[in-house]
Scaffold this motif. Structure first.
Motif, PDB file in Angstrom:
ATOM      1  N   GLY A  28       0.800  -1.213   0.000  1.00  0.00           N
ATOM      2  CA  GLY A  28       0.000   0.000   0.000  1.00  0.00           C
ATOM      3  C   GLY A  28       0.838   1.270   0.000  1.00  0.00           C
ATOM      4  N   ARG A  29       2.068   1.151  -0.482  1.00  0.00           N
ATOM      5  CA  ARG A  29       2.971   2.302  -0.512  1.00  0.00           C
ATOM      6  C   ARG A  29       4.105   2.017  -1.498  1.00  0.00           C
ATOM      7  NH1 ARG A  29       7.651   0.842   1.968  1.00  0.00           N
ATOM      8  NH2 ARG A  29       7.594  -0.784   3.533  1.00  0.00           N
ATOM      9  N   ASN A  30       4.851   3.057  -1.826  1.00  0.00           N
ATOM     10  CA  ASN A  30       6.045   2.885  -2.650  1.00  0.00           C
ATOM     11  C   ASN A  30       7.165   2.299  -1.812  1.00  0.00           C
ATOM     12  OD1 ASN A  30       4.894   3.874  -4.995  1.00  0.00           O
ATOM     13  ND2 ASN A  30       5.540   5.974  -4.588  1.00  0.00           N
ATOM     14  N   GLU A  31       8.105   1.686  -2.470  1.00  0.00           N
ATOM     15  CA  GLU A  31       9.235   1.095  -1.770  1.00  0.00           C
ATOM     16  C   GLU A  31      10.186   2.176  -1.262  1.00  0.00           C
ATOM     17  OE1 GLU A  31      10.178   1.600  -6.006  1.00  0.00           O
ATOM     18  OE2 GLU A  31       8.508   0.697  -4.972  1.00  0.00           O
ATOM     19  N   LYS A  32      10.904   1.835  -0.215  1.00  0.00           N
ATOM     20  CA  LYS A  32      11.934   2.717   0.357  1.00  0.00           C
ATOM     21  C   LYS A  32      13.270   2.008   0.235  1.00  0.00           C
ATOM     22  CE  LYS A  32       8.702   4.280   3.897  1.00  0.00           C
ATOM     23  NZ  LYS A  32       8.398   4.252   5.319  1.00  0.00           N
ATOM     24  N   LEU A  33      14.335   2.715   0.497  1.00  0.00           N
ATOM     25  CA  LEU A  33      15.656   2.115   0.461  1.00  0.00           C
ATOM     26  C   LEU A  33      15.743   0.940   1.441  1.00  0.00           C
ATOM     27  CD1 LEU A  33      18.448   2.243  -0.787  1.00  0.00           C
ATOM     28  CD2 LEU A  33      19.100   3.880   0.960  1.00  0.00           C
ATOM     29  N   SER A  34      15.080   1.059   2.576  1.00  0.00           N
ATOM     30  CA  SER A  34      15.109  -0.011   3.577  1.00  0.00           C
ATOM     31  C   SER A  34      14.383  -1.275   3.110  1.00  0.00           C
ATOM     32  CB  SER A  34      14.504   0.482   4.889  1.00  0.00           C
ATOM     33  OG  SER A  34      13.162   0.878   4.696  1.00  0.00           O
ATOM     34  N   ASP A  35      13.638  -1.198   2.012  1.00  0.00           N
ATOM     35  CA  ASP A  35      12.924  -2.357   1.470  1.00  0.00           C
ATOM     36  C   ASP A  35      13.745  -3.136   0.448  1.00  0.00           C
ATOM     37  OD1 ASP A  35      10.462  -1.847   2.864  1.00  0.00           O
ATOM     38  OD2 ASP A  35      10.057  -0.246   1.419  1.00  0.00           O
ATOM     39  N   SER A  36      14.960  -2.705   0.206  1.00  0.00           N
ATOM     40  CA  SER A  36      15.763  -3.340  -0.841  1.00  0.00           C
ATOM     41  C   SER A  36      15.994  -4.820  -0.573  1.00  0.00           C
ATOM     42  CB  SER A  36      17.089  -2.616  -1.035  1.00  0.00           C
ATOM     43  OG  SER A  36      17.852  -2.639   0.134  1.00  0.00           O
ATOM     44  N   LYS A  37      16.209  -5.197   0.678  1.00  0.00           N
ATOM     45  CA  LYS A  37      16.415  -6.616   1.018  1.00  0.00           C
ATOM     46  C   LYS A  37      15.170  -7.429   0.666  1.00  0.00           C
ATOM     47  CE  LYS A  37      17.398  -9.677   4.882  1.00  0.00           C
ATOM     48  NZ  LYS A  37      17.519  -9.798   6.327  1.00  0.00           N
ATOM     49  N   THR A  38      14.011  -6.901   0.961  1.00  0.00           N
ATOM     50  CA  THR A  38      12.749  -7.580   0.651  1.00  0.00           C
ATOM     51  C   THR A  38      12.581  -7.749  -0.847  1.00  0.00           C
ATOM     52  OG1 THR A  38      11.685  -6.724   2.642  1.00  0.00           O
ATOM     53  CG2 THR A  38      10.238  -7.400   0.848  1.00  0.00           C
ATOM     54  N   LEU A  39      12.879  -6.708  -1.620  1.00  0.00           N
ATOM     55  CA  LEU A  39      12.727  -6.777  -3.069  1.00  0.00           C
ATOM     56  C   LEU A  39      13.728  -7.739  -3.701  1.00  0.00           C
ATOM     57  CD1 LEU A  39      12.035  -3.015  -3.737  1.00  0.00           C
ATOM     58  CD2 LEU A  39      10.448  -4.899  -4.108  1.00  0.00           C
ATOM     59  N   ILE A  40      14.943  -7.757  -3.200  1.00  0.00           N
ATOM     60  CA  ILE A  40      15.958  -8.685  -3.713  1.00  0.00           C
ATOM     61  C   ILE A  40      15.540 -10.114  -3.420  1.00  0.00           C
ATOM     62  CG2 ILE A  40      18.340  -9.493  -3.381  1.00  0.00           C
ATOM     63  CD1 ILE A  40      19.065  -6.482  -2.940  1.00  0.00           C
ATOM     64  N   GLU A  41      15.067 -10.369  -2.216  1.00  0.00           N
ATOM     65  CA  GLU A  41      14.619 -11.718  -1.841  1.00  0.00           C
ATOM     66  C   GLU A  41      13.396 -12.127  -2.660  1.00  0.00           C
ATOM     67  OE1 GLU A  41      14.564 -15.407  -0.152  1.00  0.00           O
ATOM     68  OE2 GLU A  41      16.160 -13.905  -0.063  1.00  0.00           O
ATOM     69  N   ALA A  42      12.466 -11.213  -2.875  1.00  0.00           N
ATOM     70  CA  ALA A  42      11.272 -11.516  -3.666  1.00  0.00           C
ATOM     71  C   ALA A  42      11.662 -11.868  -5.105  1.00  0.00           C
ATOM     72  CB  ALA A  42      10.315 -10.331  -3.643  1.00  0.00           C
ATOM     73  N   ASP A  43      12.603 -11.131  -5.664  1.00  0.00           N
ATOM     74  CA  ASP A  43      13.078 -11.420  -7.018  1.00  0.00           C
ATOM     75  C   ASP A  43      13.723 -12.800  -7.072  1.00  0.00           C
ATOM     76  OD1 ASP A  43      13.615 -10.551  -9.793  1.00  0.00           O
ATOM     77  OD2 ASP A  43      15.713 -10.650  -9.146  1.00  0.00           O
ATOM     78  N   LYS A  44      14.538 -13.113  -6.088  1.00  0.00           N
ATOM     79  CA  LYS A  44      15.222 -14.410  -6.020  1.00  0.00           C
ATOM     80  C   LYS A  44      14.195 -15.544  -5.945  1.00  0.00           C
ATOM     81  CE  LYS A  44      18.287 -17.012  -3.013  1.00  0.00           C
ATOM     82  NZ  LYS A  44      18.904 -17.035  -1.695  1.00  0.00           N
ATOM     83  N   VAL A  45      13.214 -15.390  -5.071  1.00  0.00           N
ATOM     84  CA  VAL A  45      12.170 -16.413  -4.908  1.00  0.00           C
ATOM     85  C   VAL A  45      11.384 -16.579  -6.205  1.00  0.00           C
ATOM     86  CG1 VAL A  45       9.976 -16.899  -3.727  1.00  0.00           C
ATOM     87  CG2 VAL A  45      11.972 -16.184  -2.407  1.00  0.00           C
ATOM     88  N   TYR A  46      11.039 -15.478  -6.834  1.00  0.00           N
ATOM     89  CA  TYR A  46      10.265 -15.514  -8.079  1.00  0.00           C
ATOM     90  C   TYR A  46      11.024 -16.270  -9.174  1.00  0.00           C
ATOM     91  CZ  TYR A  46       7.334 -13.838 -11.910  1.00  0.00           C
ATOM     92  OH  TYR A  46       6.503 -13.767 -13.002  1.00  0.00           O
ATOM     93  N   VAL A  47      12.300 -15.974  -9.316  1.00  0.00           N
ATOM     94  CA  VAL A  47      13.111 -16.634 -10.345  1.00  0.00           C
ATOM     95  C   VAL A  47      13.277 -18.111 -10.023  1.00  0.00           C
ATOM     96  CG1 VAL A  47      15.425 -16.749 -11.354  1.00  0.00           C
ATOM     97  CG2 VAL A  47      14.308 -14.536 -11.059  1.00  0.00           C
ATOM     98  N   GLU A  48      13.616 -18.428  -8.773  1.00  0.00           N
ATOM     99  CA  GLU A  48      13.854 -19.821  -8.386  1.00  0.00           C
ATOM    100  C   GLU A  48      12.599 -20.681  -8.465  1.00  0.00           C
ATOM    101  OE1 GLU A  48      15.691 -19.655  -4.534  1.00  0.00           O
ATOM    102  OE2 GLU A  48      17.632 -19.072  -5.361  1.00  0.00           O
ATOM    103  N   SER A  49      11.443 -20.066  -8.328  1.00  0.00           N
ATOM    104  CA  SER A  49      10.185 -20.821  -8.392  1.00  0.00           C
ATOM    105  C   SER A  49       9.659 -20.938  -9.820  1.00  0.00           C
ATOM    106  CB  SER A  49       9.129 -20.165  -7.512  1.00  0.00           C
ATOM    107  OG  SER A  49       8.741 -18.915  -8.054  1.00  0.00           O
ATOM    108  N   GLY A  50      10.403 -20.439 -10.766  1.00  0.00           N
ATOM    109  CA  GLY A  50       9.973 -20.515 -12.157  1.00  0.00           C
ATOM    110  C   GLY A  50       8.898 -19.508 -12.513  1.00  0.00           C
ATOM    111  N   GLY A  51       8.838 -18.424 -11.759  1.00  0.00           N
ATOM    112  CA  GLY A  51       7.859 -17.373 -12.047  1.00  0.00           C
ATOM    113  C   GLY A  51       6.539 -17.575 -11.335  1.00  0.00           C
ATOM    114  N   SER A  52       6.573 -18.204 -10.175  1.00  0.00           N
ATOM    115  CA  SER A  52       5.343 -18.461  -9.423  1.00  0.00           C
ATOM    116  C   SER A  52       4.866 -17.194  -8.716  1.00  0.00           C
ATOM    117  CB  SER A  52       5.581 -19.565  -8.390  1.00  0.00           C
ATOM    118  OG  SER A  52       4.491 -19.654  -7.489  1.00  0.00           O
TER     119      SER A  52
END
Length: 70
Positions: A28-52
């Motif tokens: 419900g908001r834009n990302e902040k610099l402190s959210d970078s770890k979350t976004l990196i992990e989300a990208d990693k999970v998305y790629v490793e799951s084959g785009g799930s």
């Protein structure tokens, strides 16, 4: 059009933009610099799951950015 779809599907930038927009929707908001770890992990999970999408959402909803949001 078919060629464009294939190129977009393979694009790292398109994938990261998609993940960023899913993040914005669920947080419900834009990302902040402190959210970078979350976004990196989300990208990693998305790629490793084959785009799930389900794996992406679970990753975001179990992240510190979501759990400790204001």
């Amino acid at each position: 059009a078919k060629d464009l779809i294939g190129r977009l599907a393979k694009s790292d930038r398109v994938r990261q933009t998609f993940i960023r927009n899913v993040f914005r929707y669920f947080m419900g908001r834009n990302e902040k610099l402190s959210d970078s770890k979350t976004l990196i992990e989300a990208d990693k999970v998305y790629v490793e799951s084959g785009g799930s999408f389900k794996a992406l959402v679970v990753s975001l909803l179990t992240s510190d950015s979501f759990i400790y949001r204001k």
